[in-house]
Design a protein around this motif. Structure first.
Motif, PDB file in Angstrom:
ATOM      1  N   GLU A  76      42.707  39.233  38.188  1.00  0.00           N
ATOM      2  CA  GLU A  76      41.504  39.748  38.836  1.00  0.00           C
ATOM      3  C   GLU A  76      40.771  38.580  39.484  1.00  0.00           C
ATOM      4  OE1 GLU A  76      38.331  42.933  37.365  1.00  0.00           O
ATOM      5  OE2 GLU A  76      38.027  40.997  36.367  1.00  0.00           O
ATOM      6  N   LEU A  77      40.403  38.755  40.749  1.00  0.00           N
ATOM      7  CA  LEU A  77      39.627  37.742  41.457  1.00  0.00           C
ATOM      8  C   LEU A  77      38.208  38.260  41.625  1.00  0.00           C
ATOM      9  CD1 LEU A  77      40.663  35.648  44.553  1.00  0.00           C
ATOM     10  CD2 LEU A  77      38.418  36.718  44.444  1.00  0.00           C
ATOM     11  N   LEU A  78      37.237  37.484  41.154  1.00  0.00           N
ATOM     12  CA  LEU A  78      35.829  37.847  41.277  1.00  0.00           C
ATOM     13  C   LEU A  78      35.143  36.914  42.258  1.00  0.00           C
ATOM     14  CD1 LEU A  78      34.752  38.318  37.529  1.00  0.00           C
ATOM     15  CD2 LEU A  78      35.461  40.080  39.145  1.00  0.00           C
ATOM     16  N   THR A  79      34.265  37.474  43.085  1.00  0.00           N
ATOM     17  CA  THR A  79      33.446  36.664  43.978  1.00  0.00           C
ATOM     18  C   THR A  79      32.211  37.453  44.357  1.00  0.00           C
ATOM     19  OG1 THR A  79      33.493  35.232  45.938  1.00  0.00           O
ATOM     20  CG2 THR A  79      34.495  37.409  46.162  1.00  0.00           C
ATOM     21  N   LYS A  80      31.160  36.754  44.671  1.00  0.00           N
ATOM     22  CA  LYS A  80      29.898  37.369  45.056  1.00  0.00           C
ATOM     23  C   LYS A  80      30.083  38.226  46.307  1.00  0.00           C
ATOM     24  CE  LYS A  80      25.282  37.640  45.549  1.00  0.00           C
ATOM     25  NZ  LYS A  80      24.415  38.364  44.599  1.00  0.00           N
ATOM     26  N   PRO A  81      29.519  39.444  46.338  1.00  0.00           N
ATOM     27  CA  PRO A  81      29.621  40.257  47.560  1.00  0.00           C
ATOM     28  C   PRO A  81      28.755  39.696  48.684  1.00  0.00           C
ATOM     29  CG  PRO A  81      28.207  41.349  45.953  1.00  0.00           C
ATOM     30  CD  PRO A  81      28.808  40.156  45.258  1.00  0.00           C
ATOM     31  N   LEU A 113      44.803  37.318  51.142  1.00  0.00           N
ATOM     32  CA  LEU A 113      46.072  36.861  50.578  1.00  0.00           C
ATOM     33  C   LEU A 113      46.169  37.198  49.093  1.00  0.00           C
ATOM     34  CD1 LEU A 113      46.402  33.368  52.295  1.00  0.00           C
ATOM     35  CD2 LEU A 113      47.543  35.509  52.923  1.00  0.00           C
ATOM     36  N   ALA A 114      45.044  37.153  48.389  1.00  0.00           N
ATOM     37  CA  ALA A 114      45.038  37.510  46.965  1.00  0.00           C
ATOM     38  C   ALA A 114      45.412  38.977  46.779  1.00  0.00           C
ATOM     39  CB  ALA A 114      43.665  37.229  46.362  1.00  0.00           C
ATOM     40  N   ALA A 115      44.853  39.835  47.619  1.00  0.00           N
ATOM     41  CA  ALA A 115      45.197  41.256  47.543  1.00  0.00           C
ATOM     42  C   ALA A 115      46.673  41.465  47.860  1.00  0.00           C
ATOM     43  CB  ALA A 115      44.316  42.055  48.496  1.00  0.00           C
ATOM     44  N   ASP A 116      47.176  40.755  48.865  1.00  0.00           N
ATOM     45  CA  ASP A 116      48.602  40.844  49.207  1.00  0.00           C
ATOM     46  C   ASP A 116      49.484  40.442  48.026  1.00  0.00           C
ATOM     47  OD1 ASP A 116      47.831  41.535  51.769  1.00  0.00           O
ATOM     48  OD2 ASP A 116      48.252  39.569  52.642  1.00  0.00           O
ATOM     49  N   ALA A 117      49.014  39.472  47.251  1.00  0.00           N
ATOM     50  CA  ALA A 117      49.805  38.931  46.146  1.00  0.00           C
ATOM     51  C   ALA A 117      49.725  39.777  44.881  1.00  0.00           C
ATOM     52  CB  ALA A 117      49.352  37.506  45.842  1.00  0.00           C
ATOM     53  N   GLY A 118      48.895  40.814  44.905  1.00  0.00           N
ATOM     54  CA  GLY A 118      48.812  41.694  43.748  1.00  0.00           C
ATOM     55  C   GLY A 118      47.605  41.494  42.862  1.00  0.00           C
ATOM     56  N   LEU A 119      46.720  40.583  43.243  1.00  0.00           N
ATOM     57  CA  LEU A 119      45.485  40.423  42.483  1.00  0.00           C
ATOM     58  C   LEU A 119      44.516  41.552  42.809  1.00  0.00           C
ATOM     59  CD1 LEU A 119      44.784  36.587  42.827  1.00  0.00           C
ATOM     60  CD2 LEU A 119      45.384  37.797  40.732  1.00  0.00           C
ATOM     61  N   THR A 120      43.744  41.959  41.840  1.00  0.00           N
ATOM     62  CA  THR A 120      42.656  42.906  42.073  1.00  0.00           C
ATOM     63  C   THR A 120      41.440  42.108  42.524  1.00  0.00           C
ATOM     64  OG1 THR A 120      43.450  44.431  40.384  1.00  0.00           O
ATOM     65  CG2 THR A 120      41.139  44.632  41.042  1.00  0.00           C
ATOM     66  N   VAL A 121      40.989  42.344  43.748  1.00  0.00           N
ATOM     67  CA  VAL A 121      39.865  41.599  44.305  1.00  0.00           C
ATOM     68  C   VAL A 121      38.591  42.401  44.095  1.00  0.00           C
ATOM     69  CG1 VAL A 121      38.847  40.653  46.403  1.00  0.00           C
ATOM     70  CG2 VAL A 121      41.311  40.449  46.008  1.00  0.00           C
ATOM     71  N   ARG A 122      37.641  41.805  43.399  1.00  0.00           N
ATOM     72  CA  ARG A 122      36.364  42.457  43.136  1.00  0.00           C
ATOM     73  C   ARG A 122      35.235  41.630  43.731  1.00  0.00           C
ATOM     74  NH1 ARG A 122      35.160  43.114  37.222  1.00  0.00           N
ATOM     75  NH2 ARG A 122      33.374  44.242  38.078  1.00  0.00           N
ATOM     76  N   GLU A 123      34.619  42.133  44.782  1.00  0.00           N
ATOM     77  CA  GLU A 123      33.428  41.513  45.350  1.00  0.00           C
ATOM     78  C   GLU A 123      32.245  42.147  44.641  1.00  0.00           C
ATOM     79  OE1 GLU A 123      33.506  40.663  49.707  1.00  0.00           O
ATOM     80  OE2 GLU A 123      35.288  41.939  49.661  1.00  0.00           O
ATOM     81  N   THR A 124      31.786  41.470  43.612  1.00  0.00           N
ATOM     82  CA  THR A 124      30.771  42.042  42.734  1.00  0.00           C
ATOM     83  C   THR A 124      29.912  40.940  42.131  1.00  0.00           C
ATOM     84  OG1 THR A 124      30.446  43.477  40.799  1.00  0.00           O
ATOM     85  CG2 THR A 124      32.289  41.949  40.713  1.00  0.00           C
ATOM     86  N   ASP A 125      28.698  41.278  41.768  1.00  0.00           N
ATOM     87  CA  ASP A 125      27.858  40.323  41.078  1.00  0.00           C
ATOM     88  C   ASP A 125      28.389  40.097  39.669  1.00  0.00           C
ATOM     89  OD1 ASP A 125      25.972  39.761  43.082  1.00  0.00           O
ATOM     90  OD2 ASP A 125      24.820  41.561  42.603  1.00  0.00           O
ATOM     91  N   PHE A 126      28.421  38.840  39.246  1.00  0.00           N
ATOM     92  CA  PHE A 126      28.736  38.526  37.858  1.00  0.00           C
ATOM     93  C   PHE A 126      27.846  37.373  37.417  1.00  0.00           C
ATOM     94  CE2 PHE A 126      31.617  36.160  40.518  1.00  0.00           C
ATOM     95  CZ  PHE A 126      31.834  34.942  39.909  1.00  0.00           C
ATOM     96  N   THR A 127      27.634  37.270  36.125  1.00  0.00           N
ATOM     97  CA  THR A 127      26.610  36.380  35.598  1.00  0.00           C
ATOM     98  C   THR A 127      27.172  35.035  35.144  1.00  0.00           C
ATOM     99  OG1 THR A 127      26.858  37.194  33.345  1.00  0.00           O
ATOM    100  CG2 THR A 127      25.330  38.400  34.795  1.00  0.00           C
ATOM    101  N   VAL A 128      26.254  34.109  34.918  1.00  0.00           N
ATOM    102  CA  VAL A 128      26.617  32.816  34.356  1.00  0.00           C
ATOM    103  C   VAL A 128      27.272  33.012  32.996  1.00  0.00           C
ATOM    104  CG1 VAL A 128      25.704  30.648  33.439  1.00  0.00           C
ATOM    105  CG2 VAL A 128      24.831  31.555  35.612  1.00  0.00           C
TER     106      VAL A 128
END
Length: 344
Positions: A235-240, A257-272
């Motif tokens: 799973e790849l996380l990054t700020k939207p 490229l991450a999505a192409d490689a099979g990673l689940t890409v989540r553009e979402t807020d996540f905390t420290v």
């Protein structure tokens, strides 16, 4: 199509990134409601009146992108359309006059063509810095946009950003400081970099860190000069893109490229707290035009150092970096159509 002999390429042993320039640039000026024709001119200092708008009210924005030379000698730009789009957005937010999309695109091609012989072989590249400045001579114009402007494209032959070897970064996590005005993060303007500089320099002096990951209110955003990604358990996380961070072109490329490689890409807020909990078993990296994808080996939070994974570049990060570099260099297929070949 422009093809140049590789015998003219400069060595990849070059001056520090961004300190060496070609002898030509492209310019255009805005006055009386219209832009002048684009011109290729010598690189030389500008003469500005002390009252020039940009010097007092920071009316400026810029872009940074690269042109590459393939092994066969062909020259291409990497995703210039996205950089043009971002400059148009930055100019709009700053109320700056800006050449239209077609003129901006033409300026990039003119700038590369004018110095094609100076583009080094990969991993070197030609770095392009399109810049837009407010030039009206009026220190009373604090509450209205400039009526004059200068647009130019400066070019810089650059070598491998990591000529000494790619090393994982040590990054401070700051949950108190703001990188910039919250709704202004999507604008590529010098003021945003200036706003973050004090925290970055202070953290380097006190903690030996390379960068600061800003997380105001405990929500992860980005560093002072690059986007941030976290990869954990496929799973790849990054700020939207909510306006608080820069819509990085390299970021967007890595996500695709991450999505192409099979990673689940989540553009979402996540905390420290979530970042620190995941870090020991995860990968973290910064993405940007200059360094492409750079691993984060250590996080420093409230004086404590947390190692990310084994402290080195993780397998997903290495794969994504290698894939993107291969596309940029022309060594692999370009399934997303990101390379734009320079035409003669």
């Amino acid at each position: 199509m422009i093809t140049r002999s590789l015998t003219h390429s400069r060595s990849n042993s070059m001056a520090a990134f961004g300190t060496q320039f070609t002898a030509k640039m492209v310019t255009s000026r805005f006055r009386d409601g219209q832009w002048s024709d684009l011109e290729v001119v010598p690189v030389e200092p500008f003469s500005m009146h002390p009252a020039t708008h940009v010097l007092h009210y920071a009316s400026e924005c810029f872009e940074g992108l690269k042109a590459y030379r393939t092994e066969s000698g062909d020259i291409h730009l990497f995703r210039p359309d996205r950089h043009v789009e971002r400059m148009l957005n930055s100019a709009s937010q700053l109320l700056l006059p800006v050449p239209d999309r077609a003129a901006l695109t033409r300026a990039l091609h003119m700038a590369v063509a004018a110095v094609a012989e100076e583009i080094p072989a990969y991993p070197g590249a030609l770095y392009l810095r399109p810049t837009l400045l407010g030039t009206e001579e009026d220190i009373g114009a604090a509450a209205r946009p400039t009526q004059k402007a200068l647009f130019y494209v400066l070019t810089s032959p650059v070598g491998d950003y990591f000529s000494g070897g790619l090393q994982p970064l040590r990054v401070k996590v700051d949950d108190k400081a703001q990188r910039c005005t919250p709704s202004f993060g999507a604008v590529k303007t010098g003021g945003n970099y200036a706003a973050a500089m004090r925290q970055i320099v202070q953290a380097k002096q006190e903690l030996g860190t390379d960068q600061v990951l800003f997380a105001p209110g405990g929500v992860i955003q980005e560093t002072g000069a690059a986007n941030f990604i976290l990869i954990d358990d496929k799973e790849l996380l990054t700020k939207p893109l909510d306006g608080s961070i820069l819509p990085g072109v390299t970021r967007d490329s890595i996500l695709a490229l991450a999505a192409d490689a099979g990673l689940t890409v989540r553009e979402t807020d996540f905390t420290v707290a979530e970042l620190l909990q995941r870090a020991p078993g995860a990968e973290a990296a910064l993405t940007g035009t200059a360094a492409v994808l750079t691993p984060v080996g250590e996080l420093v939070y409230e004086g404590e150092t947390i190692r990310v994974g084994d402290g080195q570049m993780g397998p997903w990060s290495a794969q994504l970096r290698e894939q993107l570099c291969a596309i940029q260099s022309g060594a692999s297929e370009d399934p997303h159509g990101w390379r734009v070949t320079l035409e003669s």
